[in-house]
Design a protein around this motif. Structure first.
Motif, PDB file in Angstrom:
ATOM      1  N   MET A   1      30.348  -9.122 -73.285  1.00  0.00           N
ATOM      2  CA  MET A   1      31.565  -9.493 -74.001  1.00  0.00           C
ATOM      3  C   MET A   1      31.544  -8.872 -75.403  1.00  0.00           C
ATOM      4  SD  MET A   1      33.097 -13.316 -74.630  1.00  0.00           S
ATOM      5  CE  MET A   1      34.692 -13.528 -75.400  1.00  0.00           C
ATOM      6  N   ARG A   2      32.656  -8.271 -75.797  1.00  0.00           N
ATOM      7  CA  ARG A   2      32.724  -7.609 -77.088  1.00  0.00           C
ATOM      8  C   ARG A   2      32.667  -8.614 -78.233  1.00  0.00           C
ATOM      9  NH1 ARG A   2      35.809  -2.367 -77.558  1.00  0.00           N
ATOM     10  NH2 ARG A   2      35.661  -1.365 -75.526  1.00  0.00           N
ATOM     11  N   LYS A   3      31.921  -8.282 -79.273  1.00  0.00           N
ATOM     12  CA  LYS A   3      31.956  -9.107 -80.469  1.00  0.00           C
ATOM     13  C   LYS A   3      33.239  -8.798 -81.229  1.00  0.00           C
ATOM     14  CE  LYS A   3      27.159 -10.291 -81.100  1.00  0.00           C
ATOM     15  NZ  LYS A   3      26.088 -10.570 -82.092  1.00  0.00           N
ATOM     16  N   LYS A  20      40.103   1.880 -85.270  1.00  0.00           N
ATOM     17  CA  LYS A  20      39.815   2.839 -84.195  1.00  0.00           C
ATOM     18  C   LYS A  20      38.314   3.022 -84.005  1.00  0.00           C
ATOM     19  CE  LYS A  20      44.084   5.522 -84.772  1.00  0.00           C
ATOM     20  NZ  LYS A  20      44.654   6.851 -85.146  1.00  0.00           N
ATOM     21  N   LEU A  21      37.585   3.125 -85.125  1.00  0.00           N
ATOM     22  CA  LEU A  21      36.137   3.337 -85.037  1.00  0.00           C
ATOM     23  C   LEU A  21      35.437   2.119 -84.436  1.00  0.00           C
ATOM     24  CD1 LEU A  21      33.671   5.114 -85.715  1.00  0.00           C
ATOM     25  CD2 LEU A  21      33.593   3.981 -87.945  1.00  0.00           C
ATOM     26  N   LEU A  22      35.832   0.929 -84.846  1.00  0.00           N
ATOM     27  CA  LEU A  22      35.201  -0.285 -84.347  1.00  0.00           C
ATOM     28  C   LEU A  22      35.438  -0.469 -82.851  1.00  0.00           C
ATOM     29  CD1 LEU A  22      36.036  -2.728 -87.282  1.00  0.00           C
ATOM     30  CD2 LEU A  22      33.821  -1.678 -86.774  1.00  0.00           C
ATOM     31  N   VAL A  23      36.668  -0.236 -82.408  1.00  0.00           N
ATOM     32  CA  VAL A  23      36.983  -0.352 -80.983  1.00  0.00           C
ATOM     33  C   VAL A  23      36.186   0.675 -80.181  1.00  0.00           C
ATOM     34  CG1 VAL A  23      38.791  -0.082 -79.234  1.00  0.00           C
ATOM     35  CG2 VAL A  23      39.256  -1.375 -81.328  1.00  0.00           C
ATOM     36  N   ALA A  24      36.074   1.891 -80.712  1.00  0.00           N
ATOM     37  CA  ALA A  24      35.324   2.947 -80.032  1.00  0.00           C
ATOM     38  C   ALA A  24      33.845   2.610 -79.930  1.00  0.00           C
ATOM     39  CB  ALA A  24      35.505   4.273 -80.764  1.00  0.00           C
ATOM     40  N   ASN A  25      33.366   1.731 -80.833  1.00  0.00           N
ATOM     41  CA  ASN A  25      31.960   1.333 -80.819  1.00  0.00           C
ATOM     42  C   ASN A  25      31.735  -0.015 -80.146  1.00  0.00           C
ATOM     43  OD1 ASN A  25      29.871   3.124 -82.564  1.00  0.00           O
ATOM     44  ND2 ASN A  25      31.958   3.410 -83.331  1.00  0.00           N
ATOM     45  N   GLY A  26      32.701  -0.458 -79.351  1.00  0.00           N
ATOM     46  CA  GLY A  26      32.491  -1.614 -78.501  1.00  0.00           C
ATOM     47  C   GLY A  26      32.873  -2.959 -79.070  1.00  0.00           C
ATOM     48  N   PHE A  27      33.594  -2.994 -80.190  1.00  0.00           N
ATOM     49  CA  PHE A  27      34.038  -4.260 -80.774  1.00  0.00           C
ATOM     50  C   PHE A  27      35.505  -4.517 -80.422  1.00  0.00           C
ATOM     51  CE2 PHE A  27      30.619  -2.803 -83.553  1.00  0.00           C
ATOM     52  CZ  PHE A  27      29.854  -3.949 -83.702  1.00  0.00           C
ATOM     53  N   LYS A  37      52.669  -9.180 -84.580  1.00  0.00           N
ATOM     54  CA  LYS A  37      52.769  -7.882 -83.933  1.00  0.00           C
ATOM     55  C   LYS A  37      52.255  -7.983 -82.505  1.00  0.00           C
ATOM     56  CE  LYS A  37      52.002  -5.464 -88.344  1.00  0.00           C
ATOM     57  NZ  LYS A  37      53.405  -5.084 -88.547  1.00  0.00           N
ATOM     58  N   VAL A  38      52.568  -6.978 -81.710  1.00  0.00           N
ATOM     59  CA  VAL A  38      52.185  -6.988 -80.297  1.00  0.00           C
ATOM     60  C   VAL A  38      50.709  -6.602 -80.157  1.00  0.00           C
ATOM     61  CG1 VAL A  38      52.628  -6.003 -78.025  1.00  0.00           C
ATOM     62  CG2 VAL A  38      54.534  -6.408 -79.604  1.00  0.00           C
ATOM     63  N   ASN A  39      49.956  -7.432 -79.442  1.00  0.00           N
ATOM     64  CA  ASN A  39      48.550  -7.132 -79.200  1.00  0.00           C
ATOM     65  C   ASN A  39      48.414  -5.911 -78.297  1.00  0.00           C
ATOM     66  OD1 ASN A  39      47.861  -9.438 -80.643  1.00  0.00           O
ATOM     67  ND2 ASN A  39      47.749 -10.717 -78.824  1.00  0.00           N
ATOM     68  N   THR A  40      47.335  -5.174 -78.497  1.00  0.00           N
ATOM     69  CA  THR A  40      46.994  -4.077 -77.596  1.00  0.00           C
ATOM     70  C   THR A  40      45.589  -4.324 -77.068  1.00  0.00           C
ATOM     71  OG1 THR A  40      46.133  -2.745 -79.429  1.00  0.00           O
ATOM     72  CG2 THR A  40      48.453  -2.463 -78.873  1.00  0.00           C
ATOM     73  N   GLU A  41      45.103  -3.432 -76.241  1.00  0.00           N
ATOM     74  CA  GLU A  41      43.770  -3.626 -75.670  1.00  0.00           C
ATOM     75  C   GLU A  41      42.710  -3.644 -76.770  1.00  0.00           C
ATOM     76  OE1 GLU A  41      40.838  -1.776 -72.187  1.00  0.00           O
ATOM     77  OE2 GLU A  41      42.622  -0.673 -72.837  1.00  0.00           O
ATOM     78  N   LEU A 208      33.593   6.649 -94.991  1.00  0.00           N
ATOM     79  CA  LEU A 208      33.800   5.276 -95.459  1.00  0.00           C
ATOM     80  C   LEU A 208      33.802   4.303 -94.287  1.00  0.00           C
ATOM     81  CD1 LEU A 208      34.421   3.196 -97.636  1.00  0.00           C
ATOM     82  CD2 LEU A 208      36.846   3.775 -97.399  1.00  0.00           C
ATOM     83  N   CYS A 209      34.504   4.653 -93.228  1.00  0.00           N
ATOM     84  CA  CYS A 209      34.547   3.770 -92.057  1.00  0.00           C
ATOM     85  C   CYS A 209      33.170   3.635 -91.415  1.00  0.00           C
ATOM     86  CB  CYS A 209      35.569   4.289 -91.047  1.00  0.00           C
ATOM     87  SG  CYS A 209      37.280   4.126 -91.603  1.00  0.00           S
ATOM     88  N   ARG A 210      32.396   4.710 -91.439  1.00  0.00           N
ATOM     89  CA  ARG A 210      31.035   4.644 -90.907  1.00  0.00           C
ATOM     90  C   ARG A 210      30.150   3.733 -91.751  1.00  0.00           C
ATOM     91  NH1 ARG A 210      28.807   9.379 -91.785  1.00  0.00           N
ATOM     92  NH2 ARG A 210      26.967   8.829 -90.551  1.00  0.00           N
ATOM     93  N   ILE A 211      30.405   3.661 -93.051  1.00  0.00           N
ATOM     94  CA  ILE A 211      29.650   2.749 -93.911  1.00  0.00           C
ATOM     95  C   ILE A 211      29.984   1.300 -93.551  1.00  0.00           C
ATOM     96  CG2 ILE A 211      29.448   1.885 -96.284  1.00  0.00           C
ATOM     97  CD1 ILE A 211      29.507   4.770 -97.236  1.00  0.00           C
ATOM     98  N   TYR A 212      31.260   1.018 -93.288  1.00  0.00           N
ATOM     99  CA  TYR A 212      31.631  -0.331 -92.862  1.00  0.00           C
ATOM    100  C   TYR A 212      30.972  -0.678 -91.524  1.00  0.00           C
ATOM    101  CZ  TYR A 212      34.985  -1.419 -96.527  1.00  0.00           C
ATOM    102  OH  TYR A 212      35.555  -1.738 -97.733  1.00  0.00           O
ATOM    103  N   LEU A 213      30.928   0.280 -90.617  1.00  0.00           N
ATOM    104  CA  LEU A 213      30.259   0.052 -89.331  1.00  0.00           C
ATOM    105  C   LEU A 213      28.777  -0.216 -89.544  1.00  0.00           C
ATOM    106  CD1 LEU A 213      30.348   0.045 -86.220  1.00  0.00           C
ATOM    107  CD2 LEU A 213      29.966   2.530 -86.293  1.00  0.00           C
ATOM    108  N   GLU A 214      28.172   0.540 -90.452  1.00  0.00           N
ATOM    109  CA  GLU A 214      26.767   0.330 -90.789  1.00  0.00           C
ATOM    110  C   GLU A 214      26.549  -1.073 -91.354  1.00  0.00           C
ATOM    111  OE1 GLU A 214      22.676   1.715 -91.402  1.00  0.00           O
ATOM    112  OE2 GLU A 214      24.350   2.510 -90.253  1.00  0.00           O
ATOM    113  N   ALA A 215      27.479  -1.535 -92.181  1.00  0.00           N
ATOM    114  CA  ALA A 215      27.377  -2.870 -92.773  1.00  0.00           C
ATOM    115  C   ALA A 215      27.433  -3.954 -91.707  1.00  0.00           C
ATOM    116  CB  ALA A 215      28.489  -3.072 -93.793  1.00  0.00           C
TER     117      ALA A 215
END
Length: 304
Positions: A1-3, A20-27, A37-41, A208-215
């Motif tokens: 299950m995705r966190k 986009k980066l977080l979803v691509a990394n399994g979150f 707004k309308v939910n997406t996958e 910058l987005c990769r730093i947030y992912l690292e965090a």
């Protein structure tokens, strides 16, 4: 299950790329929005009203992490007293709403990650290199960022691992500060501002987005981190490279400081002052910037 990661300010420039980066990394991502707004996958939208201090509690209840990006654009409008209050309160009130909802729902987070800015070191010029252990400056930029980070520190006191990302100028395609600069330089009307000697610490949106992912993923990350490349870019050197990318050399004289102050008032400090920052702390964790060459970064962001 995705966190699940809740993002405030998720519909903005950084938030869109980060989602986009977080979803691509399994979150899965939950975005707080003022309107439904309308939910997406794997991307879900929840509403909140910061002025009324209300939000859909389900968003927080299902959260494993929260990334707090929300806050009024510091360069969006002139710095009247009213606007200054909006800039500060937008950061404090949003954090307070999240904090109160966490306590109300008794939610246990794995980490709280908050945006901040290198402006915490103040509207300064000079050769000093700013490290994360420096004291905040006693001017509007410094005090704003300090209050922003104090609001984040409240989560640390709850026993939640808390990270503060002190961001430089963010460069990305068709957005960020380049969106305003690019048309001027494209028509060969670019020029350095003021003395041109003010430093411009920058970062590519992808890094910058990769730093947030690292965090999120690195449990060793805690406290403040500068998110900017330590290449000592000045306004003059930046302007020369941007002109080069568009195929010419700067030919116009620097825009006089007094003219910028006349037009922008106190907000002119955003353009006429800067600071050198160190990226050593984030690198010590093993993080590697993918975009460190200014010319290559500009060409990538402008598709040139």
């Amino acid at each position: 299950m995705r966190k699940n990661i809740v993002i405030t300010g998720g519909t903005g420039f950084v938030g869109r790329h980060l989602t986009k980066l977080l979803v691509a990394n399994g979150f899965s991502v939950s975005i707080m929005s003022r309107t439904k707004k309308v939910n997406t996958e794997n991307v879900f939208y929840y509403t909140w009203d910061v002025e009324k201090q209300t939000m859909e509690e389900e968003a927080v209840q299902k959260a494993d992490y929260i990334i707090h990006l929300a806050g009024a654009n510091i360069a969006g409008k002139p710095w009247t007293d009213k606007r200054k209050n909006e800039i500060v309160s937008s950061r404090e009130q949003t954090a307070q709403l999240i904090y109160d909802t966490l306590q109300k729902t008794n939610t246990q987070l794995e980490a709280f990650v908050s945006a901040s800015a290198v402006g915490i070191y103040g509207a300064m010029n000079g050769q000093a290199i700013c490290h994360e252990d420096m004291q905040p400056a006693n001017d509007f930029l410094g005090l704003t960022c300090q209050k922003w980070e104090v609001a984040a520190d409240a989560f640390e006191k709850l026993g939640i691992r808390t990270v503060k990302i002190r961001t430089g100028l963010v460069m990305g395609e068709n957005d960020g500060f380049l969106k305003k600069l690019a048309p001027v330089f494209k028509f060969k009307l670019g020029a350095a501002l003021g003395s041109g000697k003010q430093y411009m610490p920058w970062i590519h949106i992808d890094d910058l987005c990769r730093i947030y992912l690292e965090a999120i993923q690195n449990p060793e990350m805690r406290g403040a981190y500068n998110a900017a490349v330590s290449d000592d870019t000045t306004n003059e050197s930046f302007s020369k490279v941007l002109a080069k990318v568009y195929g010419y050399k700067l030919w116009l004289p620097n825009v006089p400081s007094f003219l910028i102050k006349l037009v922008l008032g106190e907000m002119s400090k955003l353009l006429l002052t800067g600071r050198r920052v160190s990226d050593a702390k984030i690198k010590k964790l093993g993080f590697q910037f993918k975009h460190t060459n200014l010319e290559a970064t500009l060409r990538d962001c402008l598709s040139l």
